[in-house]
Each structure stands twice: as structure tokens, then as C-alpha cells.
Design an enzyme around this catalytic site. Structure first.
Site, short mmCIF file in Angstrom:
data_model
loop_
_atom_site.label_atom_id
_atom_site.label_comp_id
_atom_site.label_asym_id
_atom_site.label_seq_id
_atom_site.Cartn_x
_atom_site.Cartn_y
_atom_site.Cartn_z
N TYR A 43 0.84 -1.20 0.00
CA TYR A 43 0.00 0.00 0.00
C TYR A 43 0.88 1.25 0.00
O TYR A 43 1.94 1.26 0.61
CB TYR A 43 -0.91 0.02 1.24
N GLU A 44 0.40 2.31 -0.63
CA GLU A 44 1.23 3.52 -0.72
C GLU A 44 1.46 4.16 0.64
O GLU A 44 2.35 5.00 0.80
CB GLU A 44 0.65 4.53 -1.71
N SER A 45 0.70 3.76 1.63
CA SER A 45 0.90 4.27 2.98
C SER A 45 2.18 3.72 3.61
O SER A 45 2.61 4.22 4.65
CB SER A 45 -0.29 3.89 3.85
N ILE A 60 -6.38 3.46 2.90
CA ILE A 60 -5.11 2.79 2.62
C ILE A 60 -4.13 2.94 3.77
O ILE A 60 -3.06 2.36 3.75
CB ILE A 60 -4.45 3.30 1.32
#
Lengths: 320, 264, 320, 264
Positions: D55-57, D71
């Protein structure tokens, strides 16, 4: 002297998701280190995997371009064994003690078996690995002005900031064929957790085409998952996992064993003469089958002397 | 015992005591191993208890409980405030401008504070291959203030260094270069450059970018200093006489900071 | 629309080494946030310090350039309060729910109180903070080809790799006047430890001229020193330390309390109309003195509903 | 109950089931929230148990034990393999070339897979201000293979998007540009670009860079699809008929993956 061709980095990579990558050191080195490779055995004082270097010497894998910020004793041993054609580095010595004598014998005059040197500063080497890990062919840094370093290394170039018009130095990406990192613990997929000094372990692993993780302990994935912020190298980068307790001696592993400073001091005498150097190889490298054999030879007093006294921190809470 | 010894002291002890005085409390210092490390820990044990030490290995705000033998010694990790990657050390701390004091030495230095830790002799066929820059180049580029610690001799204090590893106040090289004579501003070097040179005979400051002897240690003559320098070293008109180290500092150095006599 | 002048970054900085920096949120904001500042309240879903935003609204500090990858509810509130003249961002919305209505009211037509927008992608914003934190005026990235983003933002420029001659995008350094970061624990000097999602907290703190650390817990320095690899922000960057339990609600803090997803859903209705938005301000921002007042108003059922269930990991050994 | 419902299913369920089939076991997928997240978790629960989700987190190798609402949901952190900074997500994972599959949607898409998540209308005076790129641009630039999930309608499948937020197979913009018509190679985009578009009516692949309807869902006619597309959509000569989702998948989606009906 440096004469590197700058290939485009092959950026598209196949992540490695096998669930059991555990091999012996012998198997892992045979499988992943090839003659002519660009090799990086990472570690900045901490976590330098001597066991891997010794196995490379036993398997006589040559023609290597050996890269590391601080080539120290194990890189000197690779050079003495005649396996290194080029050394890319920023500080080559026996820290706090003296010189690397195999290197000096090969760099101070044009002898047979000479080693080609390509040198940067520490920051330059770090920046090369940053570029390699991030999939960029170059990395900018504010450095090298007013020195002879760029004059001695044509791979240090310049780039102009499009906002300030100021010029900055650049170094080219470094993408080792094989990076070997040692860690406190890893699971069988190669998810590696490290504490204490981190060196450039993360960047070296992300930059490499192949990665061997060597661990003091192989642990269940559930332990890795219980503290995910400790993971430095995700298993998807890793080809092989080797379980090798004491694999860093005479270097150290925080929480496991101390640095063997006495050895580093003694090394100065061992390495100064080719004869004593070769005697050392005969006994501790070629004279043993593996790291277990090395530790048996070193004896239990070594373990008593260096084993870490416990100093455990508290855990933290990941609940929600 | 310490008191009875205090009249006899080694040059390394004098250097450590004098270097420690350069450090202020609550300064951020980028520490090298050896004498700089002793000087920092002496300052911490005396007038600068909150001296903030950072090592290029990634240890930040260290509290070593033994003398670190290398800059990556595990004692620098245990009880430190933070451990960071070397990328962060060089990008965020050094290039980010947070280092107030840097410490360097070398095999050779010239009158402008240009340092050589790379080779003696020709670069391609060196007489002696030295370790190389390590972090020295970027420490000299970025530290707000640079301290140099070196013993004086005509072989080390030379008119022109064989290789400029770390920039001083002005570029001066054996290699042909269009940059000869350019100052730090011309290279846009952000750090303040060399400020003070602590030797085994006395202390130099930089005036108009050139080393000037401003302090001389107890029992040392200017002739001795001149004989130990490879160029005609300028001497300040008001030369300060530095007293011998006092018993308290010597005791600290010998009994607490370097009891195994690793660096003294 | 963007019209930034690129000043040289003032690189030489005075590290902050006071031993007790603990202040109330009111004092810290009054001291460190100035009208006209470039403000960054960091946090990517995790650790967004709503308490700091509310105090800025209470103190009516205006003319702000508000920067963050994901301006969400608390930035929308700053806009509704009329304190923001410019927003620099990469994704502006109520995640998983809907829009930021104060922003939409100020950007979809040229209304009084319009907010100037300057936008990047997430990576572009991260790269701006990387440059700011590393003391470089620009950062290179492989991005934006084949899109309208550079056409809409003239601050996205290009640089040529000196090795491959390939062109890459660049973004300019971002150096906030003030960065506010929330963390699980910090000592009185501002050494801050964070686990769970890290966002761009580190880069945002290193890039800023002033830093406020807000912590769920103030701990003794010895606890920080017992696990130094956990430290994300060293105290030498930090101006003020604020002890503010539940300071992130409706955002969350791993190990302390969960995200209040219900609130984010309800917010869609509260924020759609100016009237209900102002009613919310009257009750929960201007109607309370501080975060303690806010939590008292929110009631104990909120705490019961969101308090984290424990999920503690093991500690590791730092001995040698 | 699930079985009795399996003849009646929502378009979102059909989309999730079809999207899940695009994912192979042991692939590394960059997951967005909403339907892509459901599709990934459905794949994990069925044919791709070792699907690797990032995830971009900053959450890597996640094992969520509830449906993540954002996210950055804490359930993505607990029991993940690694948490990394967002700098590492974008520099090392995405730009480093490690992401095999990316998932995107948007307010508008054109026949080349160019996506708009920025504005409807003129950029400077938009009719609707959308959230912006987020990570979408770099996901489209770097993913080895890009999957698009969007409901079809003439307002969303448009001849020309109002703003190109994420690159498709060929640049095509309302804004005057010398780049019009250039392909990914001309921009040196490293990722493979859009591969498959999963809609609520059928599935498109790209042939010579242009969307072609290759699959149609059970009960949908080509006329319906054509009416829902803002341009004259090409239709493959051998159009595959996709059967309805089976009971097992629907039960998983409804009872295990999204029991609160957040996205279905």
C-alpha cells in the site's frame, strides 16, 4: 583509471516470493556468486559477514569487482586470494589499527595481480547505492568541490539545478550483481530484521540483482510480523537465506557478540607478510569446511570473551 | 599517581586537552575515532556535559561506556539517542547543515588546510596507498566549523599536498587544474572550512585563509615549530603561551577515558 | 498558477539542544506558528494532529501556505476558517468517503476567499520533502511523462542525467516554516519514537525551520535510549514538545486508539453546508479551550469505542 | 442465503470477481482502496493465497483482519511484513521496478487508458475539483502491468479526458501540447502501461494501444456497452462471454470480505 560503462539499469524486476529459501552457505554462494560478478558484502563495522567471504575463497570465485564503502579485512582476504580484479571503495584500511596489506601490495606498485581502484568518499558510495536502489542512473550530491577526487575519478560528473542554476556533483548508480547482508534475524522467506548500526544494508539490498541474507537466527514469520517496523530488507528481494551463527566474527552483531578488537590488532602482523597470510588461510579458511569448523578451531574461549551481555529493550504496542 | 605524573605528559595528551577546549557545551560535533574522540569525551566530562556527538556510522547522541575502538563500536549504539542509516547521516545531518563542528586529521596538510588522506606520491603509482577519503571530504565540505588535529613534521605539514582529499580555505593541488587558487565560495562549499589546527607543538588559526601559529605549548620554541613545518609558517605577533594540561584533565584522560592507552 | 520563487535554502542551522521543551499546545502554537507561514501538519492517515489544527483556528493564525500530501479534514477546517491562502498538495479528499467541501467551495469558482492550489503527485510531494530535508534545492524523479501535471505546474522542471543523457523530472525543495508531527512517545528534549505508518514525518521534520513534536506519552530519555533504532526524529530538530493524549482524533495512533471511521463518514454531511460546518466549529473548536475539553465533549463512549486492544511485540537485545 | 442470492448480484460484485482473476499467485500488487482492495483480498482467499500486497501508505506484505477503510488503516500495519517510509515506497518499490501490478480508477478515461482524477472542466476554473493524483501518476508510470477498474458511462469513458493525471498508452490531451500522440517509449516510461480495463459491463484489453472490448458479462449486450462508452468502442471479433460470479465468490465477498457492505 575508472572506466565504467553506464548501462541502463534493468529496472523491471521479478520479485522473489518462494517460501523457503534456506540454504547452507556453501549452496548459497555456489548458486548466487559468479566469476566476474560485482560483489558487495555489506556492513559498516557491524554485521560484516566474514563467513561469506571465506566461502567465496574456498570456492575460488574470481574476477570479482568488489565494492563497499569500507573494504576491510575480509575484502583484503579476497584480494590476497587473487579473486579481485577491481575495488570500488571509499575507505580501505584496518580501522583504528593500520593498513590492508594485500591491497597495498597490489596498489603501491604495478605488480602482477594488481587491483584496479575506483574511489569515492563515503557519501559518494552511499549516493551510488541510493541511485541503484531507487532505479535512477545518477544521484546528485553537494560534494567534491575544491578537491582532487573528481580529477581522479571521471565517473564523478556534474548536473545543474534547474531552479537555482547551481551545479552539483553526481555519481552513477551502483547495482551489484550480488549483495550479501548479515542480520540478527530473518524468516525463511528472507524478511530480515536489523538493529544497531544499519550501514547501507537496505540500499545495498534494493540495488542488487541477487541478495543473500545471512542470519544469526532463523525465526518464524510471525515474529517478523509482530514488529514490522524492524524489517530492513523485505524477503521479496532475497534469493537465499543462510543460518550462520557467529558468521561475522571478527566483526560483531549487536545483541549477539562483541567486535573482536584483539583480532583486528593481531591481523596487522598476520597480513603484513604473504607467508603468515597464507598460513592463516590454510588454517582458518581452507583448513575448515564451514563456519562451524572455524568456530571449533577458534575455541570456546573466543565465545566466552565475546558473547554479548544481555541488554533487552521493551516491546511496543501495535494494537488498534 | 596522576598528580605526580602531571608534570610529565605526552604530546597526545596536550593535543587532546587543547582540542577539548574548542568544543562548547550543546554543540553538535561529528566525531572521528582516536584523539578527536578523546577530546570530545574529555569536553563532555568537564565543561561541555551536553556536547552532542554524531558518528558517521549512524550513531547519534552517543553515551559510550567504554572508549570506542572504531567509529562503529557497539558501545556507541547502546544508550544512543538514535541510530540512523548512513544515507541519513550524509544527506540529512551533514548535507542538511546540522553539523556544527567537524574533526579531521590526515597524512598531509598545506597552509590552506587542504588535507590528504589518499596517497603519498603519484595517484596512479603511489609510494604509499592511504585509506582514502572515508567521510573526510564531505565533513570538510559541510561542517560549519572544521577542527584539524595533526602532529607537525615537515613530511606532514607540506607546501603542496600530494592529493587534495578534503577542501581547505583555497584549492591548491599538484594536479594541473583550472581551479588552482579558488576559494570555498567559488566552489559553493556550504561549510565554514578549517578554523583551528591543533598540533603537538601549538595551535594555528586561519588568517586570510592561511595558517598562522597563534598559540605555542609550554616548553616549545618557535624555532621548533618552524623546523617542524614544511613551509615558512606565519607566526602571530601576539603568540599565546598555552600552559601544560592540569592534573584533573590528565587524570580523566589516563584513568577514565583511555585506561588501556589505546590512543594516548 | 504556482508562482514560487526559489530561494537558496538556508542550510546552516542551529541545532536545538535545550533539555526541557515541554509546552502546552497553546504555548507551542503561539510561539512557533506565525501568520503567513508555510505550515505542514504531517501524517498519512496515521498520526494527523487535529489538536494542533484546532489550536491554530482558535488563535486565528492566517495567511498560511498549507502543505501536505493529503490535506484532509483538518486542512479543510483551516480553509473553512479562512486561514489558508495557498494549498500545496497531491491528494485532497475525505479518504474513502468524499470531498473536502471547504476546499471545493474555494476552488470550483472564483469566490471571495479563494485558495490558490499548487499540486504534485504523492511522489512529487515526497521528493520535495526529500530535497528540503537533504539540503538540496531540487530532487530528481522518474515521473510525469505523458501527463498534464507538468503543464499545470511550472515548478516541475527537468534535468539530464550526465551518464545516460536521459531526462528526468525534478521538483523543488520544500522547507516548511513549521512542521508539526505527532508520535507515540517523546522525551522532554523532543526525541520522538514512532511505529506503524511513518508517512513523511522524518523528511518533514528535517526539512522544517521549526518543529513541534506532539506526543501521546512523554517518557524518560532512558526509554528512548533503550531502543535507539525506534527514534524517527532527533530532538535537535525540535522547538517544542506537547503532551496531548488523543491529539489525533479522528485520525489514529497505532497502539493507542483506532481511526474514527464513523466520524469521517459523518463529516461529509457536517461539512457540505457552511452552517453545519460553523456549528461544528462553535461546539468543538471555539467551544473548548483545549484537547482535554474536546475529549470531555466527545464523551467516554468515544474512548471506549476507539481505545486500542493491546498487541505488544517483544523487545530486542542491544547488548555487546 | 448466499446461494439463493447468487443469481442476483451487483455490478460491483461482478467487477471484483473478474478483477481478482487478473491476479496471479505470488505477484506483487500495489493496492488501492475500495474495489481493487476487495479484488485483491478475494484473489488471496481463493486462487492466489500468496498474493503480495503493498500500500502507498508504507504497509508491505499485509494481512488485514478487517476490511481496510482507508489505505492507511491500522489493520494494514498489524501483522504486516514490513512498514517503510513513503519515500521508500515511491523510490525503492515503485521507481525501483518491484511493483508487478498496479490498480487504478478515475473520473474519466480515454481509449488509450489516460486517466483523469484531477478536475472536470477547465483546470483553472474547474466544474468539479477532484482529489488529484495521489500516487496514481507514478503507479501508472512504474507498474509493470496496470489494471483499470471503472464503471462505464459516456461521462466517464470519454473521447478526451479533461486532464491527464496518469499516463495511458499514448498521450492525448485537451491542453495544447507538442507531445500529443506520443507513446510511452517516447516518454521513457518504465512500466508496461494499462493492460486490462475491468468495467461493470465487460472487460477491455489494449490492441495497438487502444481499448478493445474483449469480454462481455452475462446478460449484457454490445449495444449496452456501446451506449455506455463516449467513443465508438472497438469490439473484438471473438468476444468472450463471461459467466456470472459463482456462489463461492459471492459468499466470500458478502460475508467475509465486505460484510458491512462498504464498497459492494
Amino acid at each position: 583509471m575508472p572506466n565504467q560503462t553506464h548501462h541502463e539499469v534493468d529496472r523491471i524486476r521479478k520479485p522473489k516470493l518462494e517460501t523457503n529459501k534456506v540454504r547452507s552457505m556453501k549452496e548459497a554462494i555456489a548458486d548466487s556468486v559468479k566469476a566476474g560478478d560485482t560483489l558487495l558484502i555489506e556492513g559498516f563495522t557491524h554485521l560484516i559477514c566474514f563467513a561469506a567471504g571465506h566461502e567465496i575463497i574456498r570456492q575460488n570465485i574470481g574476477g570479482l569487482t568488489a565494492v563497499r564503502l569500507t573494504p576491510d579485512l575480509v575484502y583484503d582476504q579476497l584480494m590476497e586470494a587473487g579473486l579481485v580484479k577491481k575495488l570500488v571503495f571509499s575507505w580501505a584500511g584496518n580501522p583504528g589499527v593500520g593498513s590492508l596489506h594485500a591491497l597495498r601490495r597490489r596498489s603501491e606498485k604495478e605488480a602482477a595481480g594488481g587491483v584496479v581502484l575506483e574511489e569515492y568518499s563515503h557519501y559518494g558510495m552511499v549516493a551510488r547505492l541510493l541511485a541503484g536502489s531507487a532505479g535512477l542512473p545518477f544521484w546528485p550530491l553537494n560534494n567534491y568541490g575544491g578537491t582532487d577526487i573528481p580529477g581522479a575519478n571521471p565517473d564523478i560528473a556534474r548536473v545543474r539545478c534547474p531552479y537555482t542554476q547551481k551545479e552539483f556533483a553526481t555519481v552513477p548508480a551502483l547495482n551489484p550483481d550480488i549483495t550479501i547482508v548479515h542480520c540478527q534475524r530473518a524468516d525463511r522467506e528472507g524478511n530480515a530484521q536489523v538493529w544497531g548500526l544499519l550501514g547501507t544494508q537496505k540500499e545495498a539490498a534494493f540495488a542488487a540483482k541477487r541478495v543473500i541474507v545471512v542470519a544469526e537466527e532463523i525465526v518464524d514469520t510471525s515474529l517478523i510480523r509482530s514488529d514490522p517496523n524492524r524489517t530492513l530488507i523485505p524477503g521479496l528481494l532475497v534469493d537465499h537465506v543462510v543460518h550462520e551463527p557467529w558468521g561475522c566474527h571478527p566483526s560483531y552483531v549487536q545483541g549477539h557478540y562483541d567486535r573482536d578488537n584483539d583480532f583486528y590488532v593481531k591481523w596487522e602482523d598476520i597480513s603484513r607478510e604473504v607467508k603468515t597470510y597464507q598460513d592463516y588461510f590454510a588454517e582458518f579458511v581452507h583448513g575448515v569446511k564451514d563456519r562451524r569448523g572455524y568456530m571449533n578451531k577458534a575455541g570456546s574461549t573466543l565465545i566466552d570473551r565475546l558473547k554479548a551481555k544481555p541488554r533487552r529493550c521493551e516491546g511496543v504496542d501495535y494494537g488498534y | 599517581m596522576a598528580t605526580s605524573n602531571s608534570n610529565a605528559y605526552k604530546p597526545s595528551e596536550m593535543m587532546s586537552v587543547r582540542a577539548a577546549q574548542e568544543l562548547k557545551n550543546r554543540e553538535v560535533v561529528f566525531v572521528g575515532i582516536g584523539l578527536p574522540n578523546l577530546a570530545c569525551n574529555l569536553a563532555r566530562a568537564t565543561h561541555a556535559p551536553q556536547l552532542f556527538m554524531i558518528y558517521e556510522s549512524g550513531a547519534v547522541g552517543t553515551l559510550p561506556d567504554r572508549l570506542p575502538v572504531s567509529i562503529g563500536d557497539p558501545t556507541l549504539v547502546t544508550d544512543s539517542l538514535a541510530i540512523v542509516s548512513q544515507a541519513d547521516i550524509f544527506q540529512l545531518f551533514l548535507q542538511g547543515g546540522l553539523i556544527e563542528v567537524g574533526f579531521l586529521g590526515g597524512a598531509q596538510v598545506d597552509r590552506f588546510g587542504n588535507l590528504n588522506t589518499t596517497v603519498i606520491g603519484d595517484y596512479d603509482k603511489p609510494k604509499v596507498r592511504l585509506p582514502g577519503s572515508g567521510g573526510a571530504c564531505e565533513i570538510a565540505v559541510h561542517s560549519q566549523r572544521l577542527l584539524i588535529m595533526m602532529r607537525m613534521s615537515p613530511r606532514s605539514f607540506v607546501p603542496t599536498v600530494d592529493f587534495v582529499t578534503s577542501p581547505g580555505t583555497k584549492f591548491h593541488s599538484k594536479r594541473p587544474s583550472s581551479h588552482e587558487g579558488k576559494d570555498r565560495q567559488a566552489f559553493q562549499l556550504p561549510g565554514g572550512g578549517p578554523r583551528t589546527v591543533i598540533t603537538d607543538l601549538g595551535v594555528c588559526q586561519f588568517q586570510n585563509g592561511e595558517m598562522v601559529l597563534t598559540e605555542i605549548y609550554h616548553g616549545v620554541t618557535t624555532d621548533q615549530v618552524k623546523a617542524a613545518c614544511g613551509w615558512d609558517l606565519k607566526i602571530a605577533t601576539r603568540l599565546i603561551q598555552v600552559p601544560p594540561p592540569d592534573a584533573k584533565h590528565l587524570t580523566l584522560l589516563r584513568e577514565k577515558l583511555d585506561p588501556l592507552n589505546l590512543y594516548l
